[in-house]
Structures are given as structure tokens and as C-alpha cells.
Scaffold this motif. Sequence first.
Motif, PDB file in Angstrom:
ATOM      1  N   THR A 121       4.758 -19.358  -9.484  1.00 51.47           N
ATOM      2  CA  THR A 121       4.107 -20.496  -8.743  1.00 51.47           C
ATOM      3  C   THR A 121       4.774 -20.548  -7.565  1.00 51.47           C
ATOM      4  O   THR A 121       4.210 -22.095  -6.036  1.00 51.47           O
ATOM      5  N   ARG A 122       5.618 -19.546  -6.878  1.00 55.95           N
ATOM      6  CA  ARG A 122       6.818 -18.768  -6.110  1.00 55.95           C
ATOM      7  C   ARG A 122       5.840 -18.756  -4.387  1.00 55.95           C
ATOM      8  O   ARG A 122       4.728 -17.803  -5.025  1.00 55.95           O
ATOM      9  N   TRP A 123       5.473 -19.515  -3.271  1.00 60.02           N
ATOM     10  CA  TRP A 123       5.186 -19.081  -1.938  1.00 60.02           C
ATOM     11  C   TRP A 123       6.272 -19.497  -1.356  1.00 60.02           C
ATOM     12  O   TRP A 123       7.160 -19.632  -1.458  1.00 60.02           O
ATOM     13  N   VAL A 124       6.140 -19.054  -0.260  1.00 62.28           N
ATOM     14  CA  VAL A 124       7.556 -18.687   1.108  1.00 62.28           C
ATOM     15  C   VAL A 124       6.901 -18.547   1.965  1.00 62.28           C
ATOM     16  O   VAL A 124       6.264 -17.869   2.574  1.00 62.28           O
ATOM     17  N   LEU A 125       7.178 -19.907   3.121  1.00 67.56           N
ATOM     18  CA  LEU A 125       7.204 -20.230   4.301  1.00 67.56           C
ATOM     19  C   LEU A 125       8.209 -18.967   5.188  1.00 67.56           C
ATOM     20  O   LEU A 125       8.891 -18.614   5.423  1.00 67.56           O
ATOM     21  N   THR A 126       6.975 -18.188   6.570  1.00 72.29           N
ATOM     22  CA  THR A 126       7.004 -17.557   7.158  1.00 72.29           C
ATOM     23  C   THR A 126       6.952 -17.393   8.370  1.00 72.29           C
ATOM     24  O   THR A 126       5.830 -18.194   8.262  1.00 72.29           O
ATOM     25  N   VAL A 127       6.656 -16.442   9.494  1.00 71.97           N
ATOM     26  CA  VAL A 127       6.091 -16.327  10.668  1.00 71.97           C
ATOM     27  C   VAL A 127       4.873 -15.474  10.311  1.00 71.97           C
ATOM     28  O   VAL A 127       6.094 -13.914  10.621  1.00 71.97           O
ATOM     29  N   ALA A 128       4.102 -15.195   9.435  1.00 69.93           N
ATOM     30  CA  ALA A 128       3.227 -13.888   9.908  1.00 69.93           C
ATOM     31  C   ALA A 128       3.327 -13.020  12.014  1.00 69.93           C
ATOM     32  O   ALA A 128       3.854 -13.232  12.625  1.00 69.93           O
ATOM     33  N   ASP A 129       3.055 -11.854  11.661  1.00 72.43           N
ATOM     34  CA  ASP A 129       3.247 -11.402  12.897  1.00 72.43           C
ATOM     35  C   ASP A 129       2.280 -11.579  14.422  1.00 72.43           C
ATOM     36  O   ASP A 129       2.848 -10.810  15.239  1.00 72.43           O
ATOM     37  N   ASN A 130       1.658 -11.987  14.121  1.00 77.14           N
ATOM     38  CA  ASN A 130       0.409 -12.765  14.902  1.00 77.14           C
ATOM     39  C   ASN A 130       1.295 -13.802  15.416  1.00 77.14           C
ATOM     40  O   ASN A 130       0.690 -14.701  16.305  1.00 77.14           O
ATOM     41  N   GLY A 131       2.181 -14.779  14.977  1.00 84.88           N
ATOM     42  CA  GLY A 131       3.184 -15.506  15.469  1.00 84.88           C
ATOM     43  C   GLY A 131       2.857 -16.923  14.856  1.00 84.88           C
ATOM     44  O   GLY A 131       3.339 -18.286  14.908  1.00 84.88           O
ATOM     45  N   GLN A 132       1.428 -17.400  13.452  1.00 85.37           N
ATOM     46  CA  GLN A 132       0.951 -17.886  13.106  1.00 85.37           C
ATOM     47  C   GLN A 132       2.211 -18.779  11.831  1.00 85.37           C
ATOM     48  O   GLN A 132       2.292 -17.602  11.079  1.00 85.37           O
ATOM     49  N   LEU A 133       2.446 -19.600  11.785  1.00 84.13           N
ATOM     50  CA  LEU A 133       3.257 -20.216  10.717  1.00 84.13           C
ATOM     51  C   LEU A 133       2.967 -20.336   9.424  1.00 84.13           C
ATOM     52  O   LEU A 133       0.933 -20.824   9.077  1.00 84.13           O
ATOM     53  N   GLY A 134       2.706 -20.360   8.223  1.00 80.47           N
ATOM     54  CA  GLY A 134       2.532 -19.422   6.971  1.00 80.47           C
ATOM     55  C   GLY A 134       3.048 -19.240   5.749  1.00 80.47           C
ATOM     56  O   GLY A 134       4.167 -18.973   5.711  1.00 80.47           O
ATOM     57  N   TRP A 135       2.358 -18.925   4.235  1.00 81.13           N
ATOM     58  CA  TRP A 135       3.183 -18.882   3.289  1.00 81.13           C
ATOM     59  C   TRP A 135       3.064 -17.544   2.851  1.00 81.13           C
ATOM     60  O   TRP A 135       1.449 -17.256   3.140  1.00 81.13           O
TER      61      TRP A 135
END
Length: 124
Positions: free
Chosen positions: A94-108
Motif C-alpha cells: 500500500t506504499r506510494w511515493v511522491l515525485t515529479v513526472a517527466d512532464n513536470g506534474q507532481l504526482g505519485w
Amino acid sequence: MRTKLGSVLAATVLAGGLGVAMAPSASAADNCWAYGDGIRTWCHNVSGAAVYGSVGNNRRYPDPTTVVGYMHSNPSWFYCKLDNQAWVGGPHPTRWVLTVADNGQLGWMKDTAIYSETNPIRDC
């Protein structure tokens, strides 16, 4: 001729089988590591993995139905991890990690899309 062909086929199957048997699993991967600013943690990940948005305006809850971008880089960096969210499977189901996608969108990103052990990533 048959003996040579049989030997070549047997060697090919054996080599292919060894390649599969020796491939590293996610649980055998190295740990994620801190580098640089101390805020981000770097990990080896699946190239092309989806990055998901958040539920509504609340950044604390990953939305497994909304893809906001993709992560083609590897390794990639992550801000923090969040447990007890939507089921993803793997060693941290049930683990997700917060990052920024290559298109600059913040997400999990799902923990299962990361080869490195994610325990070193700080909690959100």
C-alpha cells in the motif's frame, strides 16, 4: 548434423534459463540513496512508469485512476513515501511515493514501479 543442432539448441535453452534465473528481483535490489539537497531520494525505477495524480485537491491521497505523466528517467528522485493507501502489491503493498513526472506534474508512483528498496525514502 542432428547432434550439432541438438547441442546448439540445448545450449541456447540453458543460457536463456540461466539468464532468467539470475535476473535480480525487486526485493534483491539496492536501497534508494540520498544525494545532493537532502530533500530528494534517488531510486532505480521502471522506465516509462505511470505517475498518478491526487484525489481531489488533497495531495495526501494518490488517485490510482488518474495518470498525470510518466517517468522515463532511471534513476529518478522522490520526495517522500506514503503507506496505507490504495493497493499496489509487492513488498510494500500500500506504499506510494511522491515525485515529479517527466512532464513536470507532481504526482505519485506506485512502489511496485521502483526496483530499489524504498524504506530509506522519508515519510510524507
